[in-house]
Design an enzyme around this catalytic site. Structure first.
Site, PDB file in Angstrom:
ATOM      1  N   LYS A 244      11.644   6.134  -8.300  1.00 60.36           N
ATOM      2  CA  LYS A 244      12.588   6.303  -7.129  1.00 60.36           C
ATOM      3  C   LYS A 244      13.895   6.325  -7.267  1.00 60.36           C
ATOM      4  CE  LYS A 244       9.016   4.154  -3.962  1.00 60.36           C
ATOM      5  NZ  LYS A 244       8.921   5.245  -3.102  1.00 60.36           N
TER       6      LYS A 244
ATOM      7  N   ARG B  27      -2.176   5.632  -2.230  1.00 62.73           N
ATOM      8  CA  ARG B  27      -3.892   6.085  -2.019  1.00 62.73           C
ATOM      9  C   ARG B  27      -4.616   6.040  -3.162  1.00 62.73           C
ATOM     10  NH1 ARG B  27      -0.606  11.993  -0.967  1.00 62.73           N
ATOM     11  NH2 ARG B  27       1.099  10.246  -0.387  1.00 62.73           N
TER      12      ARG B  27
HETATM   13  N1  BES Z   1       5.431   3.003  -0.701  1.00 67.70           N
HETATM   14  C1  BES Z   1       5.753   4.362  -0.509  1.00 67.70           C
HETATM   15  C2  BES Z   1       6.120   4.718   0.977  1.00 67.70           C
HETATM   16  C3  BES Z   1       7.152   3.965   1.595  1.00 67.70           C
HETATM   17  C4  BES Z   1       8.537   4.423   1.744  1.00 67.70           C
HETATM   18  C5  BES Z   1       6.777   2.873   2.259  1.00 67.70           C
HETATM   19  C6  BES Z   1       9.380   4.096   2.356  1.00 67.70           C
HETATM   20  C7  BES Z   1       7.980   2.256   2.882  1.00 67.70           C
HETATM   21  C8  BES Z   1       9.091   2.797   3.278  1.00 67.70           C
HETATM   22  C9  BES Z   1       4.885   5.105  -1.309  1.00 67.70           C
HETATM   23  O1  BES Z   1       4.180   4.458  -2.382  1.00 67.70           O
HETATM   24  C10 BES Z   1       5.401   6.591  -1.616  1.00 67.70           C
HETATM   25  O2  BES Z   1       6.502   6.412  -2.590  1.00 67.70           O
HETATM   26  N2  BES Z   1       4.965   7.724  -1.076  1.00 67.70           N
HETATM   27  C11 BES Z   1       5.620   8.993  -1.344  1.00 67.70           C
HETATM   28  C12 BES Z   1       4.637   9.741  -1.587  1.00 67.70           C
HETATM   29  C13 BES Z   1       5.016  11.091  -2.166  1.00 67.70           C
HETATM   30  C14 BES Z   1       5.266  11.130  -3.437  1.00 67.70           C
HETATM   31  C15 BES Z   1       4.031  12.215  -1.932  1.00 67.70           C
HETATM   32  C16 BES Z   1       6.776   9.084  -0.390  1.00 67.70           C
HETATM   33  O3  BES Z   1       6.579   8.849   0.682  1.00 67.70           O
HETATM   34  O4  BES Z   1       7.852   9.599  -0.713  1.00 67.70           O
HETATM   35 MN    MN Z   2       5.192   4.966  -4.223  1.00 69.82          MN
END
Ligand code: BES
Ligand code: MN
Ligand code: ZN
Length: 505
Positions: A285, A359
Site C-alpha cells: 500500500k 477475501r
Molecule cells: N483492508 C483493505 C480495505 C480497506 C480500505 C479497509 C480502506 C478500510 C479502509 C483491503 O484489504 C484492501 O486493501 N482492499 C483493496 C482491494 C483491491 C486491491 C482489489 C482496496 O480496496 O484497494
Molecule cells: Mn488489503
C-alpha cells in the site's frame, strides 16, 4: 472511565447538579422543563435564546452559568437547552445524537453531574427504547482511548469529567422501563467499547495470537472458545488464509467461539475479517493508505464483542463466532502476485493482488463456518476501499443471497442507528472474478464495482446457506469524527446492529 446514568423521581430544578438540561423542538415555545429553568433565572434563558437566534436544530445547545442566587428554586449551577430539531422528524437516532451532544457539552463545561428529563414525543411511546437511545448516545460519545498517552499527557486526577447523569421522571410512570433501557445501553456500549479498544490498539500490540487470546477472555457458562493453531489450520486445508500469513513473522491463528444456550432453535455463524495489519503485502500500500490498517481486524473484533454479551442479553440462538487471524506483510516468504493457492473447499485462487487479502482469508473462514451447517452466515469485513467510494465513511454495505435476511439486517441497522445500505450481488459480475488458469482470481480487474466483485468472490464459499456480507470498511474507523456518538478512531460499528438482529430469534 466510570459513568452512572440513573432515574430520579425529583423535578429538574430539585437536583443539585452542575448543569440542568432541558430539550426544545425547533420552532416550539419554551415549555415544560425549559420553562421551569427559564423562570428560575427570571427569563434570561428566553432572552438569550432570542438574542442568539437559537433555532433548536438537532444537537444545537446553549449553556449558561447562573450568577444570581436562585435559592431553592433551582439547585443547578448552570442551565442548558439542547435542540431536538423538527418534531415531525424526531426518531430514536435523533435522541441518540442528542444524548451524545449532551455528553460532549457536559465534558466541555467540566460538569460532573447533570440532570435532564426525556423529551416528550408523539411518535415514540416506548420508554425503554427512549432511555436506551439517549443513554447509548451519552455513553458512546464518552469513550476515551488513553492507552498510549505517555507521561506528558498523564491524566490530571483533579480534572473534572462527567460521572453522573440523572434523568428526571417526576411522574415516575415509566421508571421501571427506563431503567431496563439504560441497563441495555450499558451492556451494548460496554461491548462496543471493548471492540473500540481492540481496534485502537496498534498492530504491534494486537498480533494474531493476541487477538485469539483476547477472544478466550469471553469464555462463560454457555460460551466456549476453541483456538486453531497454524498446524491445525494446515490439517484442515486452510491454505488460502495461510498463504496470506506467510509474509509475516506472526503465525496465523484461528478462533471458533460457540454460544450454545439451551433450547436454541437456530444456528447463526458470525465470521469476521481478522487481518491484524494490512500492509498490502508485496502489492504494498502507499504510505498514506497504510497507517490506519490496524483497523483491518475490526470485523473479528466485532464478532468477539457481540459474542461477549450474548449470555448477558439472554439470547435464544446458537451463535458461532469464527475468524482466521493473520497479518498481511511482504516478508521473504510472502505469497506473491501470480501465485495460485488452494482454499479449504478445494477452490483454486489466482492471486493477482496481495492487497486483496481479506477475501482470500474469508474463503477459508466461510468454508469452515459452513461446515457447522448454520442456518445463516453473516460476515463482517473491512473489505474494500471501493465501499468508501460508494457509500462514504459513515455507511456500511450489505450484500446478501437472501432478500429476507438483508431486510432484517437493514431494519436492525435502522433501529440501532448504524447506517447500512444494500448493494446487489449482480450476477454478471461473477465473471469478473473468474480466472483463466484457476477457479477464481482475487481482484475484479479494475472495471469498478469493487465492493460487489469482492462479494461475488466470497459467494461460492457459502453455497446455498443464507448469507449476508457486511463491508464495514467505511464506518469501522474514523479520523474525521463526523458523528457525535463516535470519537476519533475505532467505532465498534456493528455490535448493536448484530445484537439487535440476534434478539429477533
Ligand atoms: N483492508 C483493505 C480495505 C480497506 C480500505 C479497509 C480502506 C478500510 C479502509 C483491503 O484489504 C484492501 O486493501 N482492499 C483493496 C482491494 C483491491 C486491491 C482489489 C482496496 O480496496 O484497494
Ligand atoms: Mn488489503
Ligand atoms: Zn485488508
Amino acid at each position: 472511565m466510570y459513568m452512572k446514568i440513573s432515574i430520579t423521581p425529583k423535578e429538574i430544578n430539585e437536583v443539585s447538579a452542575d448543569i440542568a438540561i432541558a430539550f426544545v423542538y425547533q420552532g416550539a415555545k419554551l415549555s415544560g422543563d425549559a420553562l421551569i429553568l427559564d423562570r428560575a433565572v427570571s427569563g434570561s434563558l428566553s432572552r438569550l435564546i432570542l438574542q442568539d437566534g437559537f433555532e433548536a436544530k438537532t444537537g444545537q445547545c446553549i449553556c449558561i452559568p447562573i450568577l444570581q442566587d436562585t435559592g431553592k428554586v433551582l439547585l443547578a449551577r448552570k442551565i442548558a437547552v439542547v435542540g431536538l430539531g423538527n418534531k415531525k422528524m424526531f426518531t430514536l437516532d435523533v435522541l441518540r445524537r442528542v444524548g451524545a451532544t449532551v455528553a460532549k457539552m457536559s465534558h466541555a463545561a467540566k460538569a460532573e453531574k447533570i440532570i435532564c428529563s426525556m423529551p416528550e414525543s408523539s411518535n415514540i411511546k416506548d420508554a425503554q427504547k427512549f432511555s436506551q437511545a439517549f443513554a447509548e448516545g451519552v455513553l458512546l460519545s464518552s469513550y476515551r482511548f488513553h492507552t498510549y498517552h505517555g507521561t506528558q499527557k498523564k491524566k490530571d486526577p483533579k480534572q473534572k469529567e462527567l460521572k453522573e447523569v440523572y434523568i428526571s421522571e417526576s411522574r415516575n410512570v415509566h421508571a421501571k422501563n427506563s431503567i431496563l433501557g439504560i441497563t441495555q445501553a450499558e451492556t451494548l456500549v460496554q461491548a462496543t467499547n471493548m471492540v473500540r479498544d481492540l481496534v485502537n490498539l496498534t498492530s504491534a500490540d494486537v498480533t494474531p495470537l493476541v487477538l485469539a487470546q483476547y477472544a478466550k477472555k469471553i469464555i462463560g457458562k454457555n460460551i466456549s472458545v476453541e483456538i486453531l493453531s497454524q498446524e491445525k489450520m494446515k490439517k484442515l486445508g486452510m491454505m488460502a488464509a495461510l498463504a496470506v500469513a506467510r509474509g509475516s513473522v506472526h503465525p496465523a491463528v484461528g478462533v471458533h467461539i460457540v454460544y450454545k444456550p439451551s433450547g436454541a432453535k437456530k444456528r447463526i455463524a458470525l465470521v469476521g475479517k481478522a487481518v491484524t495489519f494490512d500492509s498490502g503485502g508485496l502489492s504494498l500500500k502507499p504510505a498514506d493508505k497504510m497507517h490506519t490498517m490496524k483497523c483491518d481486524m475490526a470485523g473479528a473484533a466485532t464478532v468477539i464483542g457481540v459474542c461477549s454479551i450474548l449470555e448477558k442479553l439472554k439470547l435464544h440462538v446458537e451463535v458461532h463466532g469464527i475468524f482466521l487471524a493473520v497479518e498481511n506483510m511482504p516478508g521473504g516468504n510472502a505469497y506473491r502476485p501470480g501465485d495460485i493457492v488452494t482454499a479449504m473447499d478445494g477452490t483454486t485462487i489466482e492471486v493477482l493482488n496481495t492487497d486483496a487479502e481479506g477475501r482470500v482469508t474469508l474463503a477459508d473462514a466461510l468454508t469452515y463456518a459452513k461446515s457447522f451447517s448454520p442456518d445463516v452466515i453473516i460476515d463482517l469485513a473491512t473489505l474494500t476501499g471501493a465501499c468508501i467510494v460508494a457509500l462514504g465513511e459513515d455507511i456500511a454495505a450489505v450484500l446478501s443471497n437472501d432478500k429476507k435476511l438483508a431486510k432484517k439486517l437493514l431494519d436492525a441497522a435502522d433501529e440501532t442507528g448504524e447506517p447500512l445500505w444494500e448493494l446487489p450481488l449482480y450476477e454478471p459480475y461473477a465473471d469478473m472474478v473468474k480466472s483463466k488458469i484457476a477457479d477464481l482470481k482475487n481482484i475484479g480487474g479494475g472495471s469498478g464495482g469493487g465492493t460487489i466483485t469482492a462479494a461475488m468472490f466470497l459467494r461460492p464459499f457459502v453455497g446455498d446457506t443464507p448469507w449476508a456480507h457486511l463491508d464495514i470498511a467505511g464506518p469501522s474507523y474514523t479520523e474525521k469524527e463526523s458523528r457525535p456518538d463516535q470519537p476519533y478512531g475505532a467505532s465498534g460499528y456493528g455490535v448493536r446492529l448484530l445484537a439487535h438482529f440476534l434478539s429477533g430469534f
